[in-house]
Enzyme design. Structure first.
Site, mmCIF file in Angstrom:
data_model
loop_
_atom_site.group_PDB
_atom_site.id
_atom_site.type_symbol
_atom_site.label_atom_id
_atom_site.label_comp_id
_atom_site.label_asym_id
_atom_site.label_seq_id
_atom_site.Cartn_x
_atom_site.Cartn_y
_atom_site.Cartn_z
ATOM 1 N N ASN A 155 0.810 -1.235 0.000
ATOM 2 C CA ASN A 155 0.000 0.000 0.000
ATOM 3 C C ASN A 155 0.839 1.280 0.000
ATOM 4 O OD1 ASN A 155 0.726 -0.841 2.601
ATOM 5 N ND2 ASN A 155 -0.911 0.332 3.545
ATOM 6 N N GLN A 233 -3.082 -9.528 9.199
ATOM 7 C CA GLN A 233 -3.060 -10.322 10.430
ATOM 8 C C GLN A 233 -2.840 -11.812 10.147
ATOM 9 O OE1 GLN A 233 -5.921 -11.996 12.184
ATOM 10 N NE2 GLN A 233 -4.949 -12.044 14.189
ATOM 11 N N GLU A 253 3.268 -4.907 12.466
ATOM 12 C CA GLU A 253 2.358 -3.764 12.275
ATOM 13 C C GLU A 253 1.228 -4.246 11.383
ATOM 14 O OE1 GLU A 253 2.461 -0.981 13.762
ATOM 15 O OE2 GLU A 253 4.475 -1.174 14.622
ATOM 16 N N CYS A 287 -3.429 1.410 6.565
ATOM 17 C CA CYS A 287 -3.947 0.729 7.757
ATOM 18 C C CYS A 287 -4.563 1.720 8.744
ATOM 19 C CB CYS A 287 -2.857 -0.092 8.420
ATOM 20 S SG CYS A 287 -1.483 0.910 8.976
ATOM 21 N N GLU A 468 7.050 1.171 16.590
ATOM 22 C CA GLU A 468 8.154 1.716 15.810
ATOM 23 C C GLU A 468 8.231 3.209 16.068
ATOM 24 O OE1 GLU A 468 6.800 0.382 11.906
ATOM 25 O OE2 GLU A 468 8.143 -1.342 12.004
HETATM 26 N N1 NAI Z 1 -0.435 -2.456 6.749
HETATM 27 C C1 NAI Z 1 -1.535 -3.109 6.708
HETATM 28 O O1 NAI Z 1 -2.269 -3.055 7.607
HETATM 29 C C2 NAI Z 1 -1.829 -3.915 5.531
HETATM 30 C C3 NAI Z 1 -2.919 -4.713 5.563
HETATM 31 N N2 NAI Z 1 -3.205 -5.483 4.510
HETATM 32 C C4 NAI Z 1 -4.395 -6.299 4.619
HETATM 33 O O2 NAI Z 1 -4.086 -7.589 4.167
HETATM 34 C C5 NAI Z 1 -4.953 -7.953 3.130
HETATM 35 C C6 NAI Z 1 -4.206 -8.846 2.194
HETATM 36 O O3 NAI Z 1 -3.158 -8.157 1.548
HETATM 37 P P1 NAI Z 1 -1.831 -8.938 1.259
HETATM 38 O O4 NAI Z 1 -1.006 -8.293 0.266
HETATM 39 O O5 NAI Z 1 -2.204 -10.349 0.960
HETATM 40 O O6 NAI Z 1 -1.070 -8.803 2.662
HETATM 41 P P2 NAI Z 1 0.032 -9.723 3.197
HETATM 42 O O7 NAI Z 1 0.078 -9.601 4.656
HETATM 43 O O8 NAI Z 1 -0.115 -11.073 2.637
HETATM 44 O O9 NAI Z 1 1.358 -9.099 2.536
HETATM 45 C C7 NAI Z 1 2.266 -8.261 3.179
HETATM 46 C C8 NAI Z 1 3.688 -8.748 2.907
HETATM 47 O O10 NAI Z 1 3.865 -10.026 3.479
HETATM 48 C C9 NAI Z 1 4.355 -10.948 2.529
HETATM 49 N N3 NAI Z 1 3.878 -12.285 2.856
HETATM 50 C C10 NAI Z 1 2.699 -12.855 2.515
HETATM 51 N N4 NAI Z 1 2.633 -14.108 2.988
HETATM 52 C C11 NAI Z 1 3.795 -14.325 3.666
HETATM 53 C C12 NAI Z 1 4.312 -15.439 4.379
HETATM 54 N N5 NAI Z 1 3.629 -16.571 4.482
HETATM 55 N N6 NAI Z 1 5.532 -15.329 4.945
HETATM 56 C C13 NAI Z 1 6.241 -14.196 4.845
HETATM 57 N N7 NAI Z 1 5.793 -13.103 4.166
HETATM 58 C C14 NAI Z 1 4.584 -13.168 3.593
HETATM 59 C C15 NAI Z 1 3.839 -10.400 1.223
HETATM 60 O O11 NAI Z 1 4.546 -10.934 0.136
HETATM 61 C C16 NAI Z 1 4.034 -8.926 1.433
HETATM 62 O O12 NAI Z 1 5.376 -8.581 1.202
HETATM 63 C C17 NAI Z 1 -5.418 -6.632 2.555
HETATM 64 O O13 NAI Z 1 -6.625 -6.762 1.928
HETATM 65 C C18 NAI Z 1 -5.509 -5.799 3.781
HETATM 66 O O14 NAI Z 1 -6.719 -6.024 4.421
HETATM 67 C C19 NAI Z 1 -2.416 -5.492 3.400
HETATM 68 C C20 NAI Z 1 -1.313 -4.705 3.305
HETATM 69 C C21 NAI Z 1 -0.954 -3.814 4.376
HETATM 70 N N1 LIG Z 2 1.775 0.916 8.395
HETATM 71 C C1 LIG Z 2 0.999 1.667 7.595
HETATM 72 C C2 LIG Z 2 1.078 3.010 7.599
HETATM 73 C C3 LIG Z 2 2.039 3.747 8.346
HETATM 74 C C4 LIG Z 2 2.106 5.066 8.247
HETATM 75 C C5 LIG Z 2 3.121 5.852 8.926
HETATM 76 O O1 LIG Z 2 4.057 5.301 9.517
HETATM 77 O O2 LIG Z 2 3.023 7.058 8.854
HETATM 78 C C6 LIG Z 2 0.106 0.937 6.665
HETATM 79 O O3 LIG Z 2 -0.735 1.538 6.031
HETATM 80 O O4 LIG Z 2 0.280 -0.274 6.549
#
Ligand code: NAI
Ligand SMILES: N/C(=C\C=C\C(=O)O)C(=O)O
Length: 487
Positions: A155, A233, A253, A287, A468
């Site tokens: 994101n 999560q 995070e 997030c 962080e």
């Molecule tokens: N910062 C946040 O809060 C974020 C939340 N999300 C949420 O997660 C949902 C799914 O998005 P995704 O891209 O699938 O998130 P994700 O948590 O799967 O991906 C985040 C990172 O983790 C890596 N990853 C995925 N599976 C892994 C594993 N088994 N071991 C180690 N690394 C792994 C991915 O390649 C990516 O670099 C979104 O719809 C959203 O709801 C997604 C991205 C950021």
């Molecule tokens: N971790 C995320 C945002 C962080 C923003 C900041 O440090 O200012 C996210 O969207 O996953």
């Protein structure tokens, strides 16, 4: 699979060298749905090579003074800043976000991340206590941990990757970073600047690829003692499981289901535009975005009317359009997931007041296959609905009324997440009271996303583990030792 002729081909960056990979993954332009780039599909072999490089670089890098490391970080910040426009264009194309956001938020913050930790690393102190009756003096020393594994999401690609790399290397660690396979381009571009900035080979290694393959290889590697992860999560659960046999140090995070609480004495002139932004910035893919808006009953109708008017002005356009407020969502799968929540809400009897399925999206013919949707406002929805409980991570927000302070705190806290809340009121006492009672790692009152990088950032409950920030990241990326001197 797409033809490779005109595609942007990325390579891993290991030990200061760009290295091709045996296999590649297609990466899509979210604004058209076309493949435009190929990302290494790395696995165990590449992680092994990166570990070797990071291990070899550690003694030299960790032995440098904080001042020397700080200079390198400053140079990297300067080089990123010089490439700001090019990086912003690339981030916008790769992620789907508007060029304006990439120019004003993503890349400037990436620059700031290096400058900030280049400075903060110079100002940490250690602790010392006396025990005169025993003739003892105790003090602490901190040392870098070793090789840090850094996993970042799609994101805010460069923004969140640099938020991890900067404190890790400032503290003297070497790193292996794995950006999201969906948004790898700006990380690869940054690698081209590392040598010029004076980052020695092996200090920063970047392995590209998917979570299950390269992510898990990194998390499971016994020589990577700490993992900093930002993402979902369920992935955090998997990382926790894989790290457990090695007792790794984890910083997680994760997501949010962030409430905005709007009291009847709120300044709506400021609250409405900020709440539109907090709901829909970056297509709602932050997030910290608001997804549950609780409005006090006496102002509910007025708020809703004005909020809808303001949302309708939030222009969805192609990412390169500087007048667009919102671009494309990250992927087809994600767009479908976000839409499925709206379908569910409709089936439950909620009202979709604007956006998906109500208004018409107008896009140029070339972008018809892109992953766009309109900002969507839902109302008449129960707190138990999945739209009010689960992280949607898209441009969807729910607006519901409340009566009392006590009631709204209870409802705001009734989800598994606890990341970021906003409170709108001109009553200072109430603002403090409510902020204190919210189960949320961050509370913004009468504003949103004003960041003070010195202070702890992170979530409660299922929103994460650890914090962080200047001191918190330093503590995470260093090992502390207590030394007792008997004199
Ligand atoms: N910062 C946040 O809060 C974020 C939340 N999300 C949420 O997660 C949902 C799914 O998005 P995704 O891209 O699938 O998130 P994700 O948590 O799967 O991906 C985040 C990172 O983790 C890596 N990853 C995925 N599976 C892994 C594993 N088994 N071991 C180690 N690394 C792994 C991915 O390649 C990516 O670099 C979104 O719809 C959203 O709801 C997604 C991205 C950021
Ligand atoms: N971790 C995320 C945002 C962080 C923003 C900041 O440090 O200012 C996210 O969207 O996953």
């Amino acid at each position: 699979m797409a033809g490779t002729k005109t595609l942007l081909m990325l390579e891993n960056y290991i030990g200061g060298k760009f290295l091709p990979c045996n296999s590649y993954i297609d990466s899509y332009d979210p604004s058209t749905g076309d493949v435009y780039c190929r990302v290494p599909d790395s696995g165990k072999e590449e992680v092994e090579a990166a570990v070797e490089a990071a291990r070899a670089a550690f003694p030299g890098w960790s032995a440098r003074s904080p001042q020397e490391r700080s200079q390198v970080l400053h140079r990297l910040a300067d080089l990123l800043e010089q490439a700001l426009e090019e990086l912003a264009q690339a981030e916008s194309k790769d992620q789907g976000k508007t060029i304006t956001l990439a120019r004003t938020m993503d890349i400037p913050r990436s620059v700031q991340n290096f400058r900030f930790f280049a400075s903060s690393i110079l100002h940490h102190t250690s602790e010392c206590t006396q025990m005169d009756h025993m003739g003892c003096l105790h003090y602490t020393v901190r040392a870098p941990v070793g090789i840090a594994g850094l996993i970042s999401p799609w994101n805010l690609p460069l923004y969140l990757l640099t938020w991890k790399i900067a404190p890790a290397i400032a503290a003297g660690n070497t790193v292996i970073a794995k950006p999201s396979e969906l948004t790898s381009v700006t990380a690869w571009m940054m690698c081209k600047l590392l040598e010029k900035a004076g980052v020695p080979p092996g200090v920063v290694n970047i392995v590209f690829g998917t979570g299950p393959r390269v992510g898990e290889a990194l998390v499971s590697h016994p020589e990577v003692p700490l993992i900093s992860f930002t993402g979902s999560q369920p992935t955090a659960e998997r990382i926790t499981l894989l790290s457990a046999p090695h007792c790794k140090r984890l910083s997680l995070e994760l997501g949010g289901k962030n409430p905005a609480i709007i009291f009847e004495d709120a300044n709506l002139e400021e609250c409405i535009p900020t709440t539109v932004r907090s709901s829909f910035a970056n297509q709602g893919e932050i997030c910290l975005c608001t997804s549950r808006i609780f409005v006090q009953k006496s102002i509910y109708s007025e708020f809703l009317k004005r909020f809808l008017e303001a949302t309708k002005l939030w222009k969805v356009g192609i990412p390169s359009d500087p007048s667009a407020s919102m671009g494309a969502l990250i992927s087809k799968a994600h767009l479908e997931k976000v839409r499925s929540y709206i379908k569910k809400a409709r089936a439950e009897g909620a009202q979709i007041l604007c956006g998906e399925g109500v208004d018409k999206l107008s896009l140029p013919p070339r972008n018809q296959g892109g992953y766009f949707m309109l900002p969507t406002v839902i109302t008449d929805i129960k707190d138990e609905s999945s739209c009010m409980k689960e992280e949607i991570f898209g441009p969807v927000t729910c607006v519901v009324p409340f009566d009392s302070e006590e009631e709204v705190i209870k409802r705001a806290n009734s989800v598994k997440y606890g990341l970021a809340a906003t409170v709108w009121s001109s009553n200072v006492g109430r603002v403090h009271r409510v902020a204190k009672k919210l189960q949320s790692g961050l509370v913004w009152t009468n504003c949103w996303l004003i960041r003070e990088l010195n202070l702890p950032f992170g979530g409660m409950k299922s929103s994460g583990v650890g914090r962080e920030g200047a001191k918190d990241s330093y503590e995470f990326f260093t090992e502390v030792k207590t030394i007792t001197i008997k004199h």
